[in-house]
Every structure is written in structure tokens, then in C-alpha cells.
Design a protein around this motif. Structure first.
Motif, short mmCIF file in Angstrom:
data_model
loop_
_atom_site.label_atom_id
_atom_site.label_comp_id
_atom_site.label_asym_id
_atom_site.label_seq_id
_atom_site.Cartn_x
_atom_site.Cartn_y
_atom_site.Cartn_z
N THR A 57 27.97 132.36 43.89
CA THR A 57 26.58 132.02 43.61
C THR A 57 26.21 130.73 44.32
OG1 THR A 57 24.98 131.56 41.84
CG2 THR A 57 27.20 130.73 41.52
N ARG A 58 24.91 130.53 44.52
CA ARG A 58 24.40 129.25 45.00
C ARG A 58 23.85 128.40 43.85
NH1 ARG A 58 22.30 132.81 49.18
NH2 ARG A 58 23.05 132.23 51.27
N ASP A 59 23.83 128.98 42.67
CA ASP A 59 23.21 128.35 41.50
C ASP A 59 24.23 127.46 40.78
OD1 ASP A 59 22.12 127.76 38.99
OD2 ASP A 59 21.03 129.65 38.88
N GLY A 60 24.05 126.16 40.87
CA GLY A 60 24.98 125.22 40.24
C GLY A 60 25.01 125.34 38.74
N ASP A 61 23.86 125.61 38.12
CA ASP A 61 23.83 125.75 36.67
C ASP A 61 24.64 126.97 36.22
OD1 ASP A 61 22.24 123.53 36.25
OD2 ASP A 61 20.36 124.64 36.36
N ALA A 62 24.47 128.08 36.93
CA ALA A 62 25.22 129.30 36.59
C ALA A 62 26.71 129.07 36.77
CB ALA A 62 24.75 130.47 37.44
N ALA A 63 27.08 128.39 37.86
CA ALA A 63 28.49 128.14 38.14
C ALA A 63 29.11 127.25 37.07
CB ALA A 63 28.64 127.51 39.51
N ARG A 64 28.38 126.21 36.68
CA ARG A 64 28.92 125.27 35.69
C ARG A 64 29.06 125.96 34.32
NH1 ARG A 64 27.78 120.92 32.19
NH2 ARG A 64 29.04 119.07 32.64
N ALA A 65 28.05 126.74 33.95
CA ALA A 65 28.12 127.46 32.68
C ALA A 65 29.27 128.46 32.69
CB ALA A 65 26.79 128.16 32.42
N PHE A 66 29.46 129.13 33.82
CA PHE A 66 30.56 130.09 33.95
C PHE A 66 31.90 129.40 33.73
CE2 PHE A 66 33.65 132.35 36.69
CZ PHE A 66 33.57 133.62 36.14
N ALA A 67 32.12 128.27 34.40
CA ALA A 67 33.39 127.55 34.26
C ALA A 67 33.62 127.11 32.82
CB ALA A 67 33.40 126.35 35.19
N ASP A 68 32.56 126.76 32.11
CA ASP A 68 32.69 126.30 30.73
C ASP A 68 32.97 127.44 29.76
OD1 ASP A 68 32.30 123.66 31.40
OD2 ASP A 68 30.17 123.62 30.83
N ARG A 69 32.31 128.57 29.94
CA ARG A 69 32.31 129.62 28.92
C ARG A 69 33.36 130.70 29.15
NH1 ARG A 69 26.51 132.03 28.40
NH2 ARG A 69 27.60 133.23 26.79
N ILE A 70 33.89 130.81 30.36
CA ILE A 70 34.79 131.91 30.64
C ILE A 70 36.16 131.66 30.00
CG2 ILE A 70 35.88 131.12 32.80
CD1 ILE A 70 34.24 134.55 32.17
N GLU A 71 36.75 132.70 29.43
CA GLU A 71 38.03 132.58 28.72
C GLU A 71 39.17 133.02 29.63
OE1 GLU A 71 37.64 134.62 25.00
OE2 GLU A 71 35.79 133.54 24.50
N VAL A 72 39.35 132.27 30.69
CA VAL A 72 40.33 132.57 31.72
C VAL A 72 40.96 131.26 32.16
CG1 VAL A 72 40.63 133.47 34.07
CG2 VAL A 72 39.11 134.65 32.49
N GLY A 73 42.24 131.30 32.50
CA GLY A 73 42.96 130.06 32.80
C GLY A 73 42.66 129.43 34.14
N MET A 74 42.32 130.23 35.16
CA MET A 74 42.07 129.70 36.51
C MET A 74 40.76 130.27 37.03
SD MET A 74 46.01 129.89 37.92
CE MET A 74 46.35 131.43 37.05
N VAL A 75 39.85 129.38 37.40
CA VAL A 75 38.48 129.77 37.72
C VAL A 75 38.13 129.32 39.13
CG1 VAL A 75 36.06 129.54 37.03
CG2 VAL A 75 37.86 129.53 35.28
N GLY A 76 37.50 130.21 39.90
CA GLY A 76 37.03 129.89 41.23
C GLY A 76 35.51 129.93 41.30
#
Length: 498
Positions: free
Chosen positions: A417-436
Motif C-alpha cells: 500500500t501507499r497509505d501510511g495509516d493503513a500500513a501502521r494500523a495493519f502492523a498494530d492489529r495483525i496477529e502475526v509474528g513477522m510483518v512486512g
């Protein structure tokens, strides 16, 4: 026929169990070596050798251990091409991919070179009247590592360099499918000057594994492999009082947002989904485009790329993908493709009929692409570990997020994504150990740590990096006071520092 033996106490030792396993070249289907499978008694002998070597190695100053590790790193770098050729011959991955594997292993060795600083404890003066306190991280003893076929050089290098740098001695039980790279690296370890018995290699199957999991002199076990085996290793090892880190399987999703660059997303999916024939626990096997328009654009980009995949043996410098590791695994992957079609997924590119002239007996599977996969399908729920990419269309971001969070695995994930808000929310909310974030395979660098969540990791410690040091050591805290600071008379209340 080449015979691959154990390495115990600095010597090559042939197994006398009478049991052997054939090692194959997956590009040709021809047997390339014979591997002796260790008996329980032979594994116990290796443990005894490692235990005997531990006291002197534990007392070796960390700086001296680090100097050997620096030499080991130099030798690995100088012999990277040789190691990569050994990987490709038995695993099948392309030479460049094998070189990348070796490079990521060397990074962890480089991290282990800093062990004098990594083992430093803490000190506090006057925590009480004339009382000082300090902490120390000390080695465990004999540590065992059980490693998978898909990274025959890298995963062992994620384990034993940090473990031995911390002062432990080590027993390595590599995969039976591609053991030669381990032995090449073992020779370099010896050449670097490490004492005999610090690292020992035993080849074997479940009989060898069970000894490592139950023997009282093995203090910790590190494992990487499938989730069912990881769960078995964890439950058996901990039941026998061992510290265990067991890294299991994965089903890694990559969300593609409508604002993403579709060419970049498609290229990322190609490398992450089909590199190493999909035989990576960090492979992206599920693409999740948001909305029908995004999905249509993404699929349109993917189809010609998958059809144009250059598939061949490691000796072909133009090959982008090699065979899978064994005939049995090829049949398993083909079975998943059959099942996906049977359950109603739309098969856009079918890899089942792929054949390479001159390599008809090789274990090749062509790149395969499914669309309109749903979460109740077998190819979505289970780890295929092959060159099969599934497109699961999501109507919105929340649906995509729920897909990932509801899955039993939580190893790696990515969002484009180009959306910083979406990316930041994804990193915070996703229940996965390693996030790209716009990174399809987010394997942490060596000075962080590698590990998933949920049924992708059993145990409290991730592998390598700071977590690797913690796993391979135990904390000791010392509180000191000298006679001049001791008051006369017994104290019967619980001690305080007032």
C-alpha cells in the motif's frame, strides 16, 4: 556411491546401525549419496562427547570464542559458492537462491561474533547497605538442533553459532534429505579452530530425534519444521524438562490494497510465492486483493508472469525456480492442486503437466495460480509448501484482516500500500509474528529475532538475535556483601534492603 557419516568429537564416524537413507538429486531423480542413520546408542555417544567438552568450553573466555567465530565467518564467506553448490545438488534450489541462503546464515554468525558484548550482565552498587548486585548470563550445557530440508545451511547457522558462542556445546541433527551442505560447513567450523566436541553432527530419523528429546544431558532443543512435528518436539522435550523452541508451519498472506502499485505487488508475489519452489516457511502462498477491481488487475498481472516462469536445474543460470525436494513431496503438491480444482477454486495456471527436456525424472512442478479461493478450501487452510499461489478476494480491509487473524498460523504477513495509516494500523492489529510493509518476505536481520505467533511457534523464544542469546543462556543474579558491612546478630524477618 558417496557415504555421508556422522561427525562426533572432531572425527568422521560411520554409523553401524545398518540403516541407511538414500539422498537424491531432485533435478534428475538420481541417487547421489547414501546416509547412515544413527542408532539411539550412537546419538547417546555424541551427547556424552558434547557433555565432556562443555566444562572447558564454558570456561573459555567469550573473547576467545569470538575470535574463532570471526575466523569461521571468513571461511564461510570464502566458501559460499561451494556451500551453495552442495545445497542445490540435494535441495534443487537455484544457485543464486542457495547463495542468498548462505548469506543470511553468515549474518547470524556475524552477530555471534559480538558475543562478549551480548553476554554482558548488569551491575548495581549499594542496592542496600554495603550490598552490591550483579547479573550474569551463563550457558546451559549440551544443546540440540533439529533442522529442516528447505534451508540446509541457513537454519543450522541460525542455531549453533549463537549457542556455542554463548558457551554451550551442540548436537546437530540435520534433515536426511540434503545433509551434504551441513558437512561442508562442519569442515569449516573445525578449520576455524573450535575444539573437538563443541559441535557434533548426527544423521538420523525419529529414533535419533527421540534420544535428543528425552536424554537427561540435553538441556535445550531448537527445532524448525512442520507444525505437527514442532508440537511433538515441544511437548516431548518440555515433558522431559528441556527448554524448547519449536518453529512450525505457516500460511502467509499478502494484502494488496487498491492504491498499491500492481506491477510491484505482482513482482513481489512472484518472488515470494515461487522462489525456492515455494518451499519456504516465509513464502507468500495467499494473495488477498481488496475489492474486485484490485483483484482483476492483480490477476491480470500475475497470469503471464506465472506462465513465463523459467524453471530448471541449478546448473541453469537463467532458472528462476528449481524442482521440489523429493518425488514424494512432488506427489503431495500435485495432490493439493487436484484438491483445489475439485473444491471449486478457479485454476488459472496449471503446473501439473510441466516436464523439462533432459530432466524428465526430476521432481519439477510448474508454477500454479488459483483464483477465487475461499477460506473453507483445503488449499487455503493447509500449508502446501510448493509453487502454488492462491488468490482470495476480500471485499474490504476488515475482511482481509480477519482472514489473517483467524488462521491457525501466524508466521509472516505483508501488506502492499501507499497509505501510511493503513500500513501502521495493519502492523498494530495483525496477529502475526513477522510483518512486512511493502516487503513480501519480512525475515528479520540477524540482530533482531525470527519467530511467528500462534501455531507457527511453540515456546517462549524466537530464534537468533537477542532472543537466541536468551534461549541459549540462563540468568544468574548475585548479591554480595563483605564482612565489614555485616551487622551482628541473626535477622529472622524476610530480607529487605533498608
Amino acid at each position: 556411491m558417496e557415504r555421508i557419516n556422522n561427525a562426533i568429537g572432531g572425527r568422521e564416524v560411520a554409523s553401524n546401525s545398518g540403516r541407511v537413507a538414500a539422498v537424491y538429486n531432485p533435478a534428475t531423480g538420481e541417487q547421489s549419496a547414501e546416509l547412515g542413520l544413527s542408532s539411539a546408542a550412537e546419538v547417546a555417544e555424541a551427547i556424552a562427547v558434547a557433555k565432556a567438552a562443555f566444562p572447558e568450553w564454558r570456561d573459555t573466555p567469550p573473547l576467545k570464542r569470538a575470535r574463532m567465530m570471526f575466523k569461521f565467518k571468513e571461511l564461510l564467506t570464502a566458501n559460499a559458492d561451494r556451500i551453495a553448490r552442495a545445497i542445490s545438488k540435494e535441495h534443487g534450489k537455484t544457485h543464486d537462491d542457495a547463495l542468498g541462503e548462505v548469506a543470511r546464515g553468515i549474518e547470524v554468525v556475524e552477530y555471534a561474533c559480538g558475543i562478549p558484548s551480548l553476554l554482558k550482565g548488569e551491575f548495581a552498587r549499594n542496592v542496600g547497605p554495603a550490598i552490591d548486585s550483579y547479573s550474569d548470563r551463563q550457558p546451559l550445557g549440551v544443546v540440540a538442533g533439529i533442522t529442516p530440508f528447505n534451508f540446509p545451511a541457513m537454519v543450522p547457522l541460525w542455531m549453533y553459532p549463537i549457542s556455542v558462542a554463548c558457551g554451550n556445546t551442540f548436537i546437530l541433527k540435520p534433515s536426511e534429505r540434503d545433509p551434504s551442505a551441513v558437512m561442508v560447513v562442519y569442515e569449516l567450523f573445525k578449520e576455524a579452530g573450535f575444539p573437538d566436541g563443541v559441535l557434533n553432527v548426527v544423521h538420523g530419523d525419529k529414533e535419533a530425534v527421540d534420544v535428543l528429546l528425552t536424554h537427561p544431558d540435553v538441556k535445550a532443543v531448537s527445532f524448525v519444521g512442520s507444525t505437527p512435528i514442532a508440537e511433538y518436539v515441544y511437548s516431548t522435550g518440555t515433558a522431559h524438562g528441556k527448554r524448547v523452541q519449536a518453529l512450525g508451519g505457516a500460511k502467509n498472506h499478502m494484502i494488496v490494497m487498491p492504491d498499491a502499485d500492481m506491477d510491484q505487488a505482482a513482482d513481489a508475489l512472484m518472488g515470494a510465492g515461487y522462489g525456492s519452489a515455494g518451499e519456504r516457511c516465509m513464502a507468500v502462498s495467499v494473495a488477498v486483493p481488496i475489492g474486485e477491481k484490485t483483484a482483476d488487475k492483480l490477476v491480470e498481472k500475475l497470469i503471464p508472469r506465472v506462465q513465463a516462469l523459467k524453471i530448471g536445474p541449478a546448473t541453469d543460470s537463467d532458472a528462476e525456480m528449481g524442482p521440489v525436494v523429493t518425488e514424494q513431496h512432488k506427489r503431495k503438491v500435485l495432490g493439493y492442486i487436484d484438491q483445489g480444482e475439485k473444491e471449486g477454486a478457479e485454476l488459472l495456471v496449471d503446473g501439473r503437466g510441466f516436464s523439462l527436456q533432459g530432466y524428465e525424472n526430476g521432481y519439477f512442478v510448474g508454477g500454479t495460480l488459483f483464483d477465487r479461493v475461499t477460506k473453507d478450501m483445503t488449499i487455503y487452510k493447509e500449508e502446501i509448501f510448493g509453487p502454488v499461489l492462491s488468490v482470495v478476494r476480500a471485499s474490504g480491509y476488515e475482511e482481509a484482516l480477519s482472514l489473517i487473524n483467524d488462521h491457525e498460523y501466524g508466521n509472516g504477513t505483508a501488506i502492499f500500500t501507499r497509505d501510511g495509516d493503513a500500513a501502521r494500523a495493519f502492523a498494530d492489529r495483525i496477529e502475526v509474528g513477522m510483518v512486512g510493509i511493502n516487503v513480501p518476505i519480512p525475515v528479520p536481520v540477524a540482530y533482531f529475532s525470527f519467530g511467528g505467533w500462534k501455531r507457527s511457534l511453540f515456546g517462549d523464544h524466537s530464534i537468533y538475535g537477542p532472543e537466541g542469546v536468551r534461549f541459549n543462556t540462563r540468568l544468574k543474579t548475585v548479591t554480595t556483601r563483605w564482612p565489614a558491612g555485616i551487622k551482628e546478630g541473626a535477622v529472622y524477618t524476610f530480607p529487605s534492603m533498608d
